[in-house]
Scaffold this active site. Structure first.
Site, mmCIF file in Angstrom:
data_model
loop_
_atom_site.group_PDB
_atom_site.id
_atom_site.type_symbol
_atom_site.label_atom_id
_atom_site.label_comp_id
_atom_site.label_asym_id
_atom_site.label_seq_id
_atom_site.Cartn_x
_atom_site.Cartn_y
_atom_site.Cartn_z
ATOM 1 N N HIS A 97 -16.717 25.577 16.792
ATOM 2 C CA HIS A 97 -15.868 26.767 16.707
ATOM 3 C C HIS A 97 -15.457 27.137 18.133
ATOM 4 C CE1 HIS A 97 -17.875 28.145 12.652
ATOM 5 N NE2 HIS A 97 -17.353 26.935 12.588
ATOM 6 N N TYR A 136 -5.824 11.964 29.560
ATOM 7 C CA TYR A 136 -7.133 11.899 28.907
ATOM 8 C C TYR A 136 -7.130 12.546 27.535
ATOM 9 C CZ TYR A 136 -9.165 9.701 32.915
ATOM 10 O OH TYR A 136 -9.450 8.794 33.900
ATOM 11 N N HIS A 182 -18.159 19.044 14.800
ATOM 12 C CA HIS A 182 -17.342 20.191 14.372
ATOM 13 C C HIS A 182 -17.816 21.419 15.146
ATOM 14 C CE1 HIS A 182 -15.479 23.377 12.219
ATOM 15 N NE2 HIS A 182 -16.539 23.693 11.501
#
Length: 226
Positions: free
Chosen positions: A96, A121, A94
């Site tokens: 930002h 891709y 995860h």
């Protein structure tokens, strides 16, 4: 070096790489790995991915209880829900990352197909990306939103927050996250320029040749073609 010790080092190595290339600033972002006993290794809360200590990475049991290390990230609910719905997943990243977050804030984004098929891709590494609404970081309700996707997506974009990507290995999850970020960057660069997307026939060729499993949706729906 034990197997778990190698995995701890791997988390630190990939975390440092992501941080040093500006893909998740400050103490943002988190990584988890699911172990053979059902437990997890998880990066600590408020820890920079660029400066992780392998000995302080949280070790959780299969029930999510902390066995050793520092307190884990508050984003445990979203990791848990994605593992639950993607049984083959062994790692989750995860971030930002700037361009992915930017795309999550644009109007008119199709929640079933955040990005169009710009490159092979993108499809080969992410298989497509879903957008879920904004939730306060750490809000357990995000888990229900992820479960609502019924495991169809390995890449999920949290509105105004960032991507969450699962993989069958940490390397696979990292590469898919990076591909998502690069595709988001391409999408922003090409907006209103009427870019040439992969055609349905070209997408089908990728599906057939590489055995891809893509969520069922119209790739072009909801995107501004200029």
């Amino acid at each position: 070096m034990s197997g778990e010790a190698r995995l701890r080092e791997e988390i630190c190595r990939y975390g440092r790489s992501l941080f040093e290339r500006g893909l998740t600033p400050g103490s943002s972002g988190n990584i988890s790995l699911r172990l053979d006993d059902g437990g997890w290794l998880v990066t600590p809360t408020n820890a920079s991915l660029g400066f992780l200590d392998p000995a302080r990475i949280a070790r959780l049991d299969a029930g999510g209880n902390l066995l050793s290390g520092d307190k884990p990230t508050k984003e445990i609910p979203l990791h848990s829900a994605l593992y639950e719905s993607r049984r083959e997943a062994r790692a989750i990243v995860h971030l930002h990352s700037t361009h992915s977050v930017a795309v999550s804030m644009l109007p008119g984004i199709d929640p079933k197909a955040v990005l169009p098929p710009l490159t092979p891709y993108y499809l080969m590494r992410t298989g497509g990306t879903a957008l879920i609404p904004y939730f306060r970081p750490g809000d357990p309700a995000v888990a229900d939103a992820i479960r609502g996707l019924a495991g169809r997506y390995g890449a999920v974009l949290l509105a105004n927050h960032g991507p969450v990507v699962a993989g069958e290995s940490l390397e696979g999850a990292v590469f898919a996250t990076e591909e998502l970020e690069e595709t988001a960057k391409l999408y922003l660069l090409l907006r209103n320029l009427n870019p040439r997307h992969l055609s349905p026939a070209q997408v089908q060729d990728l599906v057939t040749h590489f055995g891809l499993t893509l969520p069922e949706h119209d790739h072009d729906h909801g995107h501004d073609h200029g």
